[in-house]
Design a protein around this motif. Structure first.
Motif, PDB file in Angstrom:
ATOM      1  N   VAL A  84       7.763   9.207  15.023  1.00  0.00           N
ATOM      2  CA  VAL A  84       6.332   9.406  15.172  1.00  0.00           C
ATOM      3  C   VAL A  84       5.631   8.465  14.204  1.00  0.00           C
ATOM      4  O   VAL A  84       5.946   8.442  13.011  1.00  0.00           O
ATOM      5  CB  VAL A  84       5.949  10.876  14.869  1.00  0.00           C
ATOM      6  N   ILE A  85       4.713   7.707  14.719  1.00  0.00           N
ATOM      7  CA  ILE A  85       3.944   6.802  13.879  1.00  0.00           C
ATOM      8  C   ILE A  85       2.614   7.475  13.591  1.00  0.00           C
ATOM      9  O   ILE A  85       1.813   7.693  14.491  1.00  0.00           O
ATOM     10  CB  ILE A  85       3.729   5.445  14.569  1.00  0.00           C
ATOM     11  N   ASP A  86       2.401   7.805  12.331  1.00  0.00           N
ATOM     12  CA  ASP A  86       1.179   8.483  11.937  1.00  0.00           C
ATOM     13  C   ASP A  86       0.369   7.521  11.083  1.00  0.00           C
ATOM     14  O   ASP A  86       0.762   7.179   9.978  1.00  0.00           O
ATOM     15  CB  ASP A  86       1.510   9.758  11.153  1.00  0.00           C
ATOM     16  N   ASN A  87      -0.731   7.067  11.602  1.00  0.00           N
ATOM     17  CA  ASN A  87      -1.539   6.073  10.913  1.00  0.00           C
ATOM     18  C   ASN A  87      -2.837   6.677  10.393  1.00  0.00           C
ATOM     19  O   ASN A  87      -3.836   6.000  10.269  1.00  0.00           O
ATOM     20  CB  ASN A  87      -1.834   4.900  11.855  1.00  0.00           C
ATOM     21  N   THR A  88      -2.832   7.967  10.120  1.00  0.00           N
ATOM     22  CA  THR A  88      -4.026   8.617   9.603  1.00  0.00           C
ATOM     23  C   THR A  88      -3.821   8.920   8.132  1.00  0.00           C
ATOM     24  O   THR A  88      -3.227   9.914   7.763  1.00  0.00           O
ATOM     25  CB  THR A  88      -4.311   9.917  10.365  1.00  0.00           C
ATOM     26  N   LYS A  89      -4.285   8.043   7.280  1.00  0.00           N
ATOM     27  CA  LYS A  89      -4.145   8.201   5.838  1.00  0.00           C
ATOM     28  C   LYS A  89      -5.530   8.116   5.212  1.00  0.00           C
ATOM     29  O   LYS A  89      -5.886   7.113   4.627  1.00  0.00           O
ATOM     30  CB  LYS A  89      -3.230   7.117   5.271  1.00  0.00           C
ATOM     31  N   GLY A 110      -0.436 -11.326   5.243  1.00  0.00           N
ATOM     32  CA  GLY A 110       0.650 -10.841   4.419  1.00  0.00           C
ATOM     33  C   GLY A 110       0.366  -9.423   3.976  1.00  0.00           C
ATOM     34  O   GLY A 110      -0.498  -8.751   4.539  1.00  0.00           O
ATOM     35  N   LYS A 111       1.076  -8.962   2.952  1.00  0.00           N
ATOM     36  CA  LYS A 111       0.907  -7.588   2.479  1.00  0.00           C
ATOM     37  C   LYS A 111       0.271  -7.578   1.100  1.00  0.00           C
ATOM     38  O   LYS A 111       0.530  -8.432   0.271  1.00  0.00           O
ATOM     39  CB  LYS A 111       2.259  -6.881   2.415  1.00  0.00           C
ATOM     40  N   ALA A 112      -0.544  -6.553   0.886  1.00  0.00           N
ATOM     41  CA  ALA A 112      -1.176  -6.342  -0.411  1.00  0.00           C
ATOM     42  C   ALA A 112      -1.152  -4.846  -0.710  1.00  0.00           C
ATOM     43  O   ALA A 112      -1.023  -4.022   0.200  1.00  0.00           O
ATOM     44  CB  ALA A 112      -2.600  -6.870  -0.422  1.00  0.00           C
ATOM     45  N   PHE A 117      -1.254   1.911  -2.117  1.00  0.00           N
ATOM     46  CA  PHE A 117      -1.084   1.910  -0.668  1.00  0.00           C
ATOM     47  C   PHE A 117      -0.899   0.473  -0.201  1.00  0.00           C
ATOM     48  O   PHE A 117      -1.752  -0.376  -0.438  1.00  0.00           O
ATOM     49  CB  PHE A 117      -2.316   2.548  -0.021  1.00  0.00           C
ATOM     50  N   SER A 118       0.225   0.176   0.467  1.00  0.00           N
ATOM     51  CA  SER A 118       0.495  -1.172   0.976  1.00  0.00           C
ATOM     52  C   SER A 118      -0.042  -1.299   2.384  1.00  0.00           C
ATOM     53  O   SER A 118       0.101  -0.381   3.200  1.00  0.00           O
ATOM     54  CB  SER A 118       1.994  -1.442   1.001  1.00  0.00           C
ATOM     55  N   CYS A 119      -0.650  -2.440   2.666  1.00  0.00           N
ATOM     56  CA  CYS A 119      -1.151  -2.679   4.014  1.00  0.00           C
ATOM     57  C   CYS A 119      -1.149  -4.174   4.303  1.00  0.00           C
ATOM     58  O   CYS A 119      -1.027  -4.994   3.400  1.00  0.00           O
ATOM     59  CB  CYS A 119      -2.552  -2.103   4.193  1.00  0.00           C
ATOM     60  N   GLU A 120      -1.286  -4.498   5.568  1.00  0.00           N
ATOM     61  CA  GLU A 120      -1.339  -5.888   5.984  1.00  0.00           C
ATOM     62  C   GLU A 120      -2.771  -6.386   5.869  1.00  0.00           C
ATOM     63  O   GLU A 120      -3.706  -5.713   6.318  1.00  0.00           O
ATOM     64  CB  GLU A 120      -0.846  -6.025   7.419  1.00  0.00           C
TER      65      GLU A 120
END
Length: 155
Positions: A84-89, A110-112, A117-120
């Protein structure tokens, strides 16, 4: 009789492979059906009418059983992806003006890491090396745009 059994076995294996492993291609299914038809033809032509009818009925029964077990819900449940991909943060959401550090090189994406919290992210201009401080300058359709923070702009 050995050839008939071999053709039946190969036909069933190819049909199951068509249903479970390589759906949509059709080649294995066609060869499976040709193999089963060949077994029926061979038994009618060389073993007699009664044996041919028995082999044909066995073919139909085996195909029915194979399709039944292949299409049962439990069979597909074993093969389906359960991740399950949960993208509600909401608590880790990145906002305009947040500052963080790059994890990978932004060339231009890239990523930061912001607030743990890491995100693209995407660099607004040029490439940004890893480990540099960046600031969120624009967010559009869940795409985060950043720029480097100059040393005199640091916290």
């Amino acid at each position: 009789m050995g050839l008939v059994l071999t053709l039946i076995l190969v036909g069933i294996i190819l049909l199951i492979a068509e249903l479970l492993l390589i759906p949509g291609v059709g080649v294995a299914g066609v060869f499976g059906i040709v193999s089963l038809c060949g077994a029926s033809y061979y038994s009618f032509a060389f073993l007699g009418g009664l044996q041919g009818a028995i082999v044909t009925l066995v073919d139909i029964a085996l195909i029915s059983v194979a399709v039944y077990f292949a299409l049962r819900a439990k069979t597909w449940k074993k093969l389906e992806l359960k991740t399950v991909i949960d993208n509600t943060k909401e608590d880790n959401e990145v906002c305009l003006g947040d500052r963080g550090r790059t994890i990978t090189r932004l060339a231009p994406m890239g990523k930061a890491r912001f607030n743990g919290f890491s995100c693209e992210v995407t660099a607004v201009e040029g490439m940004i090396d890893p480990g540099l401080e960046v600031e969120v300058v624009h967010i559009e359709n869940n795409k985060i745009y950043v720029k480097t923070v100059m040393p005199d702009e640091a916290f």
